[in-house]
Motif scaffolding. Structure first.
Motif, short mmCIF file in Angstrom:
data_model
loop_
_atom_site.label_atom_id
_atom_site.label_comp_id
_atom_site.label_asym_id
_atom_site.label_seq_id
_atom_site.Cartn_x
_atom_site.Cartn_y
_atom_site.Cartn_z
N ILE A 151 -3.00 141.64 46.66
CA ILE A 151 -2.30 140.39 46.43
C ILE A 151 -0.97 140.67 45.76
N ASN A 152 0.03 139.94 46.18
CA ASN A 152 1.36 140.11 45.61
C ASN A 152 1.32 139.91 44.09
N PRO A 153 1.90 140.85 43.32
CA PRO A 153 1.84 140.73 41.86
C PRO A 153 2.41 139.41 41.33
N HIS A 154 3.41 138.87 42.03
CA HIS A 154 3.97 137.59 41.59
C HIS A 154 2.94 136.47 41.67
N THR A 155 2.11 136.53 42.72
CA THR A 155 1.06 135.51 42.89
C THR A 155 0.04 135.62 41.77
N ASN A 214 -0.93 144.17 37.76
CA ASN A 214 -0.83 145.20 38.79
C ASN A 214 -2.18 145.69 39.25
N SER A 271 -3.54 143.02 41.42
CA SER A 271 -2.73 143.02 42.65
C SER A 271 -3.18 144.11 43.61
N ALA A 272 -3.31 145.34 43.08
CA ALA A 272 -3.68 146.46 43.95
C ALA A 272 -5.12 146.34 44.43
#
Lengths: 242, 125, 288
Positions: B46-50, B38, B41-42
């Motif tokens: 970027i999308n956390p799944h990526t 996370n 991502s933040a």
């Protein structure tokens, strides 16, 4: 249910503040006029014919229009369906009408006692009617004005300005020219008399100076029913103009 | 770290490569926690799944591992593992393109070897 | 079935067809990029999902139930739109309070906290805010609301670079904390391309594609070289656009990347989402 309550609360509480502004303005105007008349005539015993009811009618009419424009958007944004918005708006109308009619009833009675003012209601039905009937009839009257205005603004919104202008002018023409013309040239004397009698009867004014307060109640409830239902049918298909 | 979200390389591969590089250069030590999905991502939008996909590549390679409820940690011996892997890739990733370019420029094998010697002489870095 | 299922939705205004038989599904707990040029039909579709407009035909099901005029559905969905639908004479903190009464899952403390981060003065009335801060206010409401479906229609309009960054940051944190469907309608693709998992592309009221971003990237590429060689290579392939520079030519292709005899001197490269979007919508109209 919780959401519906919230919507009704929103409608009522956010419109409430305007009432005090309205009465502030109304009474200060009334006061100023009374003072001016008092000074210019030097007569303390003035009988005003400033009709509170007419002022209130204008106010609830405006409220009906505004009630649509602003609150429809706001409630739509917050995920309300048109059905909920309709119920909330009608609740607002009932709320405002009941308060206005209550104040108007009290004030007009007090002013009548003080020999300053004769209300339209008193003029039509006499000044010795019970308080509750005075209030109820005013309430139903204001509520029907709200519903009529609400249907009006919904229709204007639906049809667009140009079309509604044409239809509005058409309606006005019928009311101002056609109906009087029919009244004068088509109907004969007796039919004319019956029509007038019927109209007065529906307002509760019977021949021979008698009064039936049930009649206006029925008339206004019918108006509320018809225009309310029509408004509902229109709003169910109303899209948000963005 | 610097992720190019509009670049040619898929984002999850960029994530894996850059985390790997940070571990290799010692930004994250062995048995140390790396930033959470996370956070990355933040930080990089970027999308956390990526991000997770990139991290899972490193998990599969045995470079990082998951401590339940705590996050991702650098595995013991990760640096050595990365070194071995990169040594294995050295031929295809660096030498082959070098030879290809040398051929294009008509640099002979002897010349190339000489140039490599000179590269060492010039400081080796 | 969970998710937002849009089935054959058509919508016209006067004689303009804004949406033409649109069928697409937004699955739960994914971040979508809903991309399209200005006037492509993004807002119209969003407004139909949000029950603000009615479809002429077709249906929208949310979690398996028809969405039009369905109160239980609209508790689950929030749509931050470009248009200002709030009572603009109201103070920001009062709007927060009302939102809290309207929605079960509105976190007013979070809203105040986010306002502080953005330096949004909650004592001000909506209409006295600048355009940028009006957007920030609307974003704050959306970010503080924990609903399964969150739709942003051009969310960062009028925001400066710092505020955009903050918005994306908070949104991704919220998403990580409680995953939900987030649909971001925008024409600023570069900014969101890393965040979105799936992309839905709309053009002239038609859905051009709906695909996982990574898969889309995998199956699209660019080939460059001498025009004649590029043309030879492209034969029989799905070319979505070309650029020419003298004798040089670049072609953008959808499909498996294959090296064929005679293509040794051609250069192959990735296409990014932005470029793909431009090429697809330049051509316009044709479905793939």
């Amino acid at each position: 249910m919780r959401k519906l309550k919230a919507a009704i609360a929103y409608e009522c509480l956010t419109s409430f503040k305007h009432i005090w502004i309205f009465y502030g303005i109304t009474f200060s105007i009334v006061g100023i006029i009374l003072i001016i008349i008092g000074i210019s005539t030097g007569d303390s015993e003035v009988r005003g014919t400033i009709s509170l009811e007419v002022n209130s009618m204008v106010y609830v009419g405006i409220l009906g229009v505004l009630g649509f424009k602003e609150d429809f958007k706001m409630l739509m944004q917050n995920g309300f369906t048109r059905k909920y918005i309709f119920i909330a708006t009608l609740s607002l109308f009932a709320f405002i009408s009941s308060i206005l009619s209550l104040i108007d009833t009290i004030v007009s009675r007090v002013l009548h006692e003080a020999m300053l003012y004769d209300s339209v209601f008193g003029g039509l039905y006499g000044f010795d009617q019970p308080f509750i009937m005075n209030w109820l009839i005013l309430f139903l009257f204001y509520l029907s004005v709200c519903c009529i205005m609400y249907l009006g603004v919904l229709t204007v919104n639906r049809l667009g300005k140009r079309k509604s202008l044409v239809i509005g002018l058409g309606l006005l023409l019928i009311l101002a020219l056609l109906l009087p013309a029919i009244f004068r040239y088509v109907l004969d004397n007796s039919a004319r008399d019956t029509t007038v009698e019927l109209l007065l009867k529906s307002l509760g004014i019977l021949p021979g100076g008698r009064v039936a307060l049930v009649n206006p109640c029925i008339l206004f409830i019918a108006l509320i029913g018809v225009f309310g239902l029509a408004s509902y049918l229109v709003i169910r298909r109303t899209e948000l103009k963005i | 770290m610097n992720i190019d979200t509009n670049g040619e390389i898929p984002i999850f591969i960029q994530i894996a490569e850059q985390l790997e590089d940070s571990i290799f250069t010692g930004v994250f030590q062995e048995e140390e926690k790396i930033p959470s999905t996370n956070e990355i991502s933040a930080l990089f939008n970027i999308n956390p799944h990526t991000v997770l996909k990139g991290m899972n590549m490193l998990v599969d390679q045995g470079i990082i591992y998951k401590k339940r409820g705590l996050g991702m940690y650098v595995k013991e011996g990760a640096v050595q593992k990365i070194r071995t892997k990169r040594q294995g890739e050295f031929l295809t990733k660096y030498i082959e393109p070098l030879v290809k370019e040398a051929n294009k420029l008509s640099i002979s094998k002897k010349n190339l070897l000489e140039l490599i010697e000179r590269g060492y002489d010039n400081g080796g870095n | 079935m969970a998710g937002i299922e849009i089935n054959g939705v058509t919508k016209s205004f006067e004689d303009i067809k804004a949406l033409d038989n649109v069928t697409v599904t937004f699955e739960p707990e994914k971040i979508y990029g809903f991309l399209g040029r200005n006037g492509a039909g993004k807002s119209t579709l969003i407004n139909i999902i949000a029950n603000r407009l009615f479809a002429d035909s077709g249906s929208i099901m949310i979690d398996g139930r028809p969405s039009a005029e369905n109160m239980s559905i609209h508790d689950k969905i929030f749509c931050m739109s470009e248009a200002d639908l709030y009572d603009d004479s109201m103070r920001i903190r009062d709007i927060f309070k009302w939102t809290g009464r309207f929605y079960d899952n509105f976190d007013i403390d979070k809203a105040l906290e986010i306002s502080k981060k953005f330096e949004l003065d909650t004592g001000k009335r909506f209409k006295t805010l600048s355009k940028g801060y009006q957007s920030i206010f609307k974003l704050t409401v959306a970010l503080s609301l924990n609903v399964p479906y969150l739709i942003f229609d051009e969310p960062v309009l009028g925001l400066d670079a710092n505020h955009r960054e903050m918005f994306y940051d908070i949104m991704l944190r919220e998403y990580a904390q409680s995953p939900r469907t987030i649909i971001i309608a925008t024409h600023l693709i570069e900014e969101v391309s890393g965040m979105i998992e799936d992309v839905v592309l709309i053009d002239s009221g038609k859905i051009l594609l709906c695909e996982e971003v990574e898969k889309l990237m995998e199956k699209s590429y660019c080939v460059a070289g001498l025009a004649s060689q590029v043309d030879d290579y492209c034969r029989g392939k799905e070319v979505i656009g070309t650029d020419a520079l003298g004798a040089l030519k670049q072609a953008y292709i959808l499909g498996e990347r294959e090296k064929i005899v005679g293509s040794e001197s051609l250069q192959f490269s990735q296409v990014n989402l932005q470029k793909l979007f431009i090429k697809l919508t330049e051509k316009g109209g044709e479905s793939i």
